[in-house]
Design a protein around this motif. Structure first.
Motif, short mmCIF file in Angstrom:
data_model
loop_
_atom_site.label_atom_id
_atom_site.label_comp_id
_atom_site.label_asym_id
_atom_site.label_seq_id
_atom_site.Cartn_x
_atom_site.Cartn_y
_atom_site.Cartn_z
N ALA A 158 37.83 -16.19 -5.62
CA ALA A 158 38.05 -15.80 -7.01
C ALA A 158 39.43 -16.28 -7.48
O ALA A 158 39.56 -16.85 -8.58
CB ALA A 158 37.93 -14.29 -7.18
N LEU A 159 40.45 -16.08 -6.66
CA LEU A 159 41.78 -16.56 -7.00
C LEU A 159 41.81 -18.09 -7.04
O LEU A 159 42.44 -18.69 -7.93
CB LEU A 159 42.80 -16.04 -5.99
N LEU A 160 41.15 -18.71 -6.09
CA LEU A 160 41.08 -20.18 -6.08
C LEU A 160 40.42 -20.70 -7.35
O LEU A 160 40.89 -21.69 -7.94
CB LEU A 160 40.31 -20.64 -4.83
N GLY A 181 42.44 -23.35 -14.18
CA GLY A 181 43.57 -23.44 -15.10
C GLY A 181 44.27 -24.78 -15.01
O GLY A 181 44.55 -25.43 -16.04
N ILE A 182 44.55 -25.22 -13.79
CA ILE A 182 45.23 -26.51 -13.61
C ILE A 182 44.36 -27.65 -14.13
O ILE A 182 44.84 -28.55 -14.83
CB ILE A 182 45.58 -26.72 -12.12
N ILE A 233 46.72 -21.01 -1.92
CA ILE A 233 45.62 -20.11 -1.59
C ILE A 233 45.58 -19.85 -0.09
O ILE A 233 45.35 -18.71 0.35
CB ILE A 233 44.28 -20.71 -2.07
N ASP A 234 45.81 -20.88 0.71
CA ASP A 234 45.82 -20.73 2.16
C ASP A 234 46.89 -19.73 2.58
O ASP A 234 46.63 -18.80 3.38
CB ASP A 234 46.09 -22.09 2.80
N GLY A 235 48.11 -19.87 2.05
CA GLY A 235 49.18 -18.97 2.42
C GLY A 235 48.94 -17.55 1.94
O GLY A 235 49.24 -16.59 2.65
N LEU A 236 48.41 -17.41 0.74
CA LEU A 236 48.16 -16.08 0.19
C LEU A 236 47.14 -15.32 1.03
O LEU A 236 47.33 -14.14 1.35
CB LEU A 236 47.68 -16.21 -1.25
N GLN A 237 46.05 -15.98 1.41
CA GLN A 237 45.01 -15.27 2.16
C GLN A 237 45.43 -15.02 3.60
O GLN A 237 45.00 -14.05 4.22
CB GLN A 237 43.69 -16.03 2.09
N SER A 238 46.28 -15.88 4.15
CA SER A 238 46.76 -15.62 5.51
C SER A 238 47.76 -14.47 5.53
O SER A 238 47.91 -13.77 6.54
CB SER A 238 47.39 -16.88 6.12
N VAL A 254 51.87 -14.65 -4.12
CA VAL A 254 51.10 -13.95 -5.15
C VAL A 254 51.70 -14.17 -6.53
O VAL A 254 51.00 -14.46 -7.50
CB VAL A 254 51.02 -12.45 -4.82
N LEU A 255 53.03 -14.05 -6.62
CA LEU A 255 53.70 -14.23 -7.90
C LEU A 255 53.52 -15.65 -8.43
O LEU A 255 53.31 -15.86 -9.62
CB LEU A 255 55.19 -13.90 -7.76
N VAL A 256 53.59 -16.63 -7.54
CA VAL A 256 53.43 -18.02 -7.97
C VAL A 256 52.01 -18.29 -8.44
O VAL A 256 51.80 -18.93 -9.47
CB VAL A 256 53.82 -18.98 -6.82
N VAL A 257 51.02 -17.77 -7.70
CA VAL A 257 49.63 -17.98 -8.10
C VAL A 257 49.35 -17.34 -9.45
O VAL A 257 48.79 -17.97 -10.36
CB VAL A 257 48.66 -17.41 -7.02
N LEU A 258 49.76 -16.07 -9.61
CA LEU A 258 49.54 -15.39 -10.88
C LEU A 258 50.33 -16.05 -12.00
O LEU A 258 49.86 -16.15 -13.15
CB LEU A 258 49.92 -13.92 -10.76
N GLY A 259 51.53 -16.52 -11.69
CA GLY A 259 52.33 -17.21 -12.69
C GLY A 259 51.70 -18.52 -13.14
O GLY A 259 51.71 -18.84 -14.34
#
Length: 302
Positions: free
Chosen positions: A184-186, A192-193, A250-255, A279-284
């Motif tokens: 979902a985050l991915l 967006g990108i 995404i890899d780093g966040l889920q790990s 998390v902050l970078v992904v949401l940002g």
């Protein structure tokens, strides 16, 4: 029905005034929300070529099959060999198949927005009750939903297969839920990108090439730098370098938070402190993508 007025005829029978009976629309007016839902539905269908030509269906449907076939093969092997676990974790599957996911978003992000820019139909949307924010939300949500379907479907295949193979229900359900959060985050990040890049040019081909370049080059560069840092003993730098590519984010966040094994060199994933930065970078990035799309379409709609 047209009505002739002979008295208004001028210079013989060549010139006449006709009453063609224009009437104002007196049917139901469904408003902004209905228009936004319709745009979302149409864009989601278009992401898989539904309602379009057969040629438009080939690539998205082919990529969907390519995403699901390896999962089906893994399930068949697990069932046949009576394995005690699946060959691949739910959180790892999308990372392994990231090339297919990148190709999908590269092909469908321009399809979602470039045609409207090329044929200058965006101002027509805004001439109705729909507003800029409605248009951007509908397009963003449609592509993110299409990508979630693409990435969640193979996880569902793995989950159903794991239950058929009588693997532990609690472990498989937990892993499946973690995988859904990850994809979902991915989906939100990649959509967006992709949309921001595609909205820059009305040429679909340029948009496809640009999205592929950003996703693949960033991943290749970050992976190379991480490998160099690990080889030189700078292991503490490996997680921080991962902040500069969507895939490694995404890899780093889920790990860090979903219990996934890291694909970073030496399996050096971020800890909880570093994970908070992820998390902050992904949401940002998700918020920034939405904001950039709003600014872009406010200018286009003028």
């Amino acid at each position: 029905m047209a009505t002739d007025h002979p008295a208004a005829a001028v210079s013989g029978d060549q010139t006449r005034i006709h009453d063609i009976g224009y009437r104002s629309y007196d049917g139901p007016r469904l408003g902004r929300s209905y228009a936004t839902r319709s745009l979302y539905s149409q864009s989601l269908r278009g992401a898989y070529g539904l309602g379009r030509s057969v040629k438009s269906k080939v690539l998205p449907m082919l990529l969907f099959v390519v995403m699901c076939v390896p999962a089906a093969i893994m399930v068949a092997v697990a069932v046949a060999t009576k394995a005690k676990d699946l060959p691949v974790d739910y959180t790892r599957y999308a990372i392994i198949m990231q090339a297919v996911i990148s190709l999908y978003v590269a092909s469908q992000a321009p399809q979602a927005v470039s045609r409207d820019l090329r044929f200058k139909t965006v101002p027509l949307y805004f001439s109705r009750p729909i507003e800029t924010a409605d248009y951007v939300r509908a397009k963003y949500a449609a592509l993110a939903s299409a990508m979630f379907i693409l990435t969640a479907a193979p996880l569902l295949v793995l989950y159903v297969g794991a239950l058929l193979a009588e693997l532990d229900f609690t472990d498989q359900t937990k892993g499946f839920a973690q995988g859904l959060v990850s994809v979902a985050l991915l989906s939100l990040l990649f959509s967006g990108i992709g949309l921001v890049i595609a909205s820059v040019t009305p040429r679909r081909g340029f948009g496809i090439a640009a999205v592929i370049a950003v996703l693949t080059i960033s991943y290749g560069a970050v992976s190379t730098l991480q490998a160099i840092a690990d080889a030189q003993g700078s292991t503490s730098a490996v997680p921080w370098i991962g902040l500069f590519s969507p895939v490694t984010l995404i890899d780093g966040l889920q790990s860090a938070f979903l219990g996934a094994d890291s694909a970073f060199p030496g399996a050096i994933g971020p800890g909880h402190g570093e994970g908070a930065v992820y998390v902050l970078v992904v949401l940002g990035l998700i918020a920034a993508s939405y904001g950039l799309l709003l600014r872009r379409y406010r200018r286009v709609g003028l």
